[in-house]
Enzyme design. Sequence first.
Site, short mmCIF file in Angstrom:
data_model
loop_
_atom_site.label_atom_id
_atom_site.label_comp_id
_atom_site.label_asym_id
_atom_site.label_seq_id
_atom_site.Cartn_x
_atom_site.Cartn_y
_atom_site.Cartn_z
N HIS A 40 0.83 -1.21 0.00
CA HIS A 40 0.00 0.00 0.00
C HIS A 40 0.87 1.26 0.00
O HIS A 40 0.57 2.23 -0.69
CB HIS A 40 -0.89 0.04 1.25
CG HIS A 40 -1.83 -1.12 1.37
ND1 HIS A 40 -1.62 -2.15 2.25
CD2 HIS A 40 -2.97 -1.40 0.72
CE1 HIS A 40 -2.60 -3.02 2.15
NE2 HIS A 40 -3.43 -2.61 1.22
N ARG A 192 -3.13 -10.90 4.55
CA ARG A 192 -3.42 -12.28 5.00
C ARG A 192 -2.17 -12.99 5.52
O ARG A 192 -2.29 -13.97 6.27
CB ARG A 192 -4.01 -13.11 3.86
CG ARG A 192 -5.37 -12.63 3.43
CD ARG A 192 -6.16 -13.70 2.70
NE ARG A 192 -7.54 -13.30 2.58
CZ ARG A 192 -8.04 -12.59 1.57
NH1 ARG A 192 -7.26 -12.24 0.57
NH2 ARG A 192 -9.30 -12.24 1.54
#
Length: 290
Positions: A40, A192
């Site tokens: 990100h 995850r």
Amino acid sequence: LRNSHLTTTVRELRDALAESRRAGARIGLVPTMGAFHEGHLSLMRAARRGCDVVVVSLFVNPTQFGEATDLAMYPRDEQRDLALAAREDVDFVFAPHTAEIYPDGFATTVTVAGLITESLEAAHRGREHFDGVTTVVAKLLNIVAPDVAYFGQKDAQQAVVIRRMVADLNISVEIEICPSVRAPDGLALSSRNARLSGDERVRATALHRGLARAATLAAAGERDAATILAAARVELEDAEIEPEYFELVDSETLMPMSTLNGRPATAVIAARVGEIRLIDNEPLQLQGEA
Ligand code: PAF
């Protein structure tokens, strides 16, 4: 360090952007579901380099989750995310509540039809997943009206689907896809990954080794997909990973390729490691390509 301006309503964000827009500023949007990692942050840096005003949206979009447990388990830490966005010099964080995005009476779905929303991820997560993604991304593009929107190559199919939607609906935005960010051992960063046990975390690196093997063979001149994939699968077998899919696909249509014919191709993989479902991909450079 200055804080990014936090907005939670569409009205507030539009008002905040109005002056910059009037002044002709180039506005960049990084759509996210939070739980920021280096992937990100790399999108935020690309936006910071390319734009005058950077908006990061932070919205865990319920309509793109098939399994309720996956939505419930999705990591959330808004305070940490806000601090990281500030460090990347993000101007605005748009973090709406669910009712701001999906108010009572909400009745519209944006659907991209065809193989690109039926194959690969859709075959395993249901095509509703991409309806959820395209609907929320269309809304975010309408809310922010950015000049450029940034997405990661990690979600290769999502990128193809979003490009299709933007072209089909004549949405006036440039879509920029930024390279996947990897841990030093090759594992593609994902929120995850934090849920992998120590042993699973080690085994998970086989996904990247399989992709890298496929890329090496293609670069060396091998053209037969079955030959490439058979060799690459050995990496997964050694880690006792049975992929849900592992294919060479046309990078634009996502059609499986049996022979690398010179069109841009990508090796794509999804696998469960323990309970955690991981995806990754590697665009292929054929011999003779720069
Ligand atoms: O890639 C994601 O994080 C999400 O799918 C996106 C693009 C923010 C839409 O919710």
